[in-house]
Design a protein around this motif. Structure first.
Motif, PDB file in Angstrom:
ATOM      1  N   LEU A 124       0.836  -1.199   0.000  1.00 40.18           N
ATOM      2  CA  LEU A 124       0.000   0.000   0.000  1.00 40.18           C
ATOM      3  C   LEU A 124       0.874   1.254   0.000  1.00 40.18           C
ATOM      4  O   LEU A 124       0.680   2.156  -0.826  1.00 40.18           O
ATOM      5  N   CYS A 125       1.837   1.313   0.915  1.00 43.03           N
ATOM      6  CA  CYS A 125       2.682   2.503   1.048  1.00 43.03           C
ATOM      7  C   CYS A 125       3.632   2.695  -0.122  1.00 43.03           C
ATOM      8  O   CYS A 125       3.839   3.822  -0.583  1.00 43.03           O
ATOM      9  N   TRP A 126       4.235   1.615  -0.594  1.00 44.33           N
ATOM     10  CA  TRP A 126       5.287   1.721  -1.594  1.00 44.33           C
ATOM     11  C   TRP A 126       4.786   1.734  -3.028  1.00 44.33           C
ATOM     12  O   TRP A 126       5.455   2.264  -3.905  1.00 44.33           O
ATOM     13  N   PHE A 127       3.616   1.105  -3.278  1.00 49.63           N
ATOM     14  CA  PHE A 127       3.175   0.967  -4.661  1.00 49.63           C
ATOM     15  C   PHE A 127       1.746   1.474  -4.898  1.00 49.63           C
ATOM     16  O   PHE A 127       1.529   2.250  -5.817  1.00 49.63           O
ATOM     17  N   ALA A 128       0.790   1.033  -4.103  1.00 41.20           N
ATOM     18  CA  ALA A 128      -0.610   1.398  -4.357  1.00 41.20           C
ATOM     19  C   ALA A 128      -0.836   2.900  -4.239  1.00 41.20           C
ATOM     20  O   ALA A 128      -1.432   3.515  -5.127  1.00 41.20           O
ATOM     21  N   LEU A 129      -0.367   3.504  -3.151  1.00 38.36           N
ATOM     22  CA  LEU A 129      -0.564   4.941  -2.972  1.00 38.36           C
ATOM     23  C   LEU A 129       0.131   5.752  -4.060  1.00 38.36           C
ATOM     24  O   LEU A 129      -0.500   6.631  -4.660  1.00 38.36           O
ATOM     25  N   PRO A 130       1.405   5.480  -4.371  1.00 41.30           N
ATOM     26  CA  PRO A 130       2.031   6.239  -5.459  1.00 41.30           C
ATOM     27  C   PRO A 130       1.340   6.044  -6.812  1.00 41.30           C
ATOM     28  O   PRO A 130       1.193   7.000  -7.579  1.00 41.30           O
ATOM     29  N   LEU A 131       0.907   4.813  -7.104  1.00 39.05           N
ATOM     30  CA  LEU A 131       0.216   4.580  -8.375  1.00 39.05           C
ATOM     31  C   LEU A 131      -1.140   5.275  -8.405  1.00 39.05           C
ATOM     32  O   LEU A 131      -1.539   5.829  -9.434  1.00 39.05           O
ATOM     33  N   TRP A 132      -1.833   5.275  -7.274  1.00 37.18           N
ATOM     34  CA  TRP A 132      -3.108   5.986  -7.190  1.00 37.18           C
ATOM     35  C   TRP A 132      -2.878   7.478  -7.409  1.00 37.18           C
ATOM     36  O   TRP A 132      -3.603   8.124  -8.175  1.00 37.18           O
ATOM     37  N   ALA A 133      -1.863   8.050  -6.729  1.00 37.53           N
ATOM     38  CA  ALA A 133      -1.579   9.482  -6.871  1.00 37.53           C
ATOM     39  C   ALA A 133      -1.186   9.811  -8.311  1.00 37.53           C
ATOM     40  O   ALA A 133      -1.609  10.841  -8.851  1.00 37.53           O
ATOM     41  N   ARG A 134      -0.409   8.938  -8.921  1.00 35.55           N
ATOM     42  CA  ARG A 134      -0.016   9.162 -10.315  1.00 35.55           C
ATOM     43  C   ARG A 134      -1.237   9.170 -11.222  1.00 35.55           C
ATOM     44  O   ARG A 134      -1.378  10.048 -12.087  1.00 35.55           O
ATOM     45  N   HIS A 135      -2.115   8.208 -11.020  1.00 34.15           N
ATOM     46  CA  HIS A 135      -3.328   8.125 -11.835  1.00 34.15           C
ATOM     47  C   HIS A 135      -4.249   9.318 -11.577  1.00 34.15           C
ATOM     48  O   HIS A 135      -4.792   9.909 -12.506  1.00 34.15           O
ATOM     49  N   ARG A 136      -4.401   9.666 -10.331  1.00 33.10           N
ATOM     50  CA  ARG A 136      -5.353  10.716  -9.932  1.00 33.10           C
ATOM     51  C   ARG A 136      -4.883  12.112 -10.336  1.00 33.10           C
ATOM     52  O   ARG A 136      -5.689  12.961 -10.688  1.00 33.10           O
ATOM     53  N   HIS A 137      -3.592  12.356 -10.271  1.00 32.06           N
ATOM     54  CA  HIS A 137      -3.095  13.723 -10.424  1.00 32.06           C
ATOM     55  C   HIS A 137      -2.244  13.944 -11.677  1.00 32.06           C
ATOM     56  O   HIS A 137      -1.624  14.986 -11.809  1.00 32.06           O
ATOM     57  N   THR A 138      -2.228  12.989 -12.579  1.00 31.05           N
ATOM     58  CA  THR A 138      -1.471  13.147 -13.817  1.00 31.05           C
ATOM     59  C   THR A 138      -2.456  13.108 -14.981  1.00 31.05           C
ATOM     60  O   THR A 138      -3.227  12.158 -15.103  1.00 31.05           O
TER      61      THR A 138
END
Length: 146
Positions: free
Chosen positions: A125-139
């Motif tokens: 969650l911390c290392w992959f899911a959250l960064p991928l979610w943020a990338r998807h959401r804010h890019t």
């Protein structure tokens, strides 16, 4: 991008080097000889994973040193980024194996695999899911095309 990548690698390198250094000392303790065969196998796998993670996370520094000034910075950043990602995956595996070994030795209880699985899910969650979610959401799509 090189500066950001090197800062990220420094954080991961420190953690993996401390963990790896600790792992190297375990085999020289009297308790090691008392470990069950399965725990000794987990230990060996953990040390090998730690060595591989250390190699991958130090790789970008060596890459930079050996190709610096050759006018291939974009390619260098791509390769260093890939090495860092592989290093993070190997660090995840190392942390998982180390946690499994420590909890098996400390508790000898049936809940250990569930506890390890919960921690691994937290790492994911911390290392992959959250960064991928943020990338998807804010890019935006136009940002991704660049």
């Amino acid at each position: 991008m090189w500066g950001d990548l090197i800062q990220e690698v420094r954080v991961a390198q420190t953690g993996v080097q401390i963990l790896f250094g600790f792992l190297l000392t375990v085999v020289f303790t009297p308790k090691y000889a008392e470990l069950e065969h399965a725990d000794q196998v987990i230990y060996i796998v953990t040390v090998v994973l730690g060595a591989a993670a250390t190699g991958a996370l130090i790789g970008p520094v060596s890459l930079h040193r050996l190709v610096s000034g050759r006018r291939i910075k974009p390619q260098m950043v791509r390769w260093a980024s890939r090495l860092t990602f592989v290093g993070l995956i190997l660090l995840l595996a190392t942390m998982t194996a180390a946690l499994l070994l420590i909890l098996r030795v400390a508790t000898h209880d049936g809940f250990v695999p569930y506890l390890v699985a919960a921690v691994v899910l937290w790492y994911l969650l911390c290392w992959f899911a959250l960064p991928l979610w943020a990338r998807h959401r804010h890019t935006s799509r136009s940002d991704a095309a660049r």
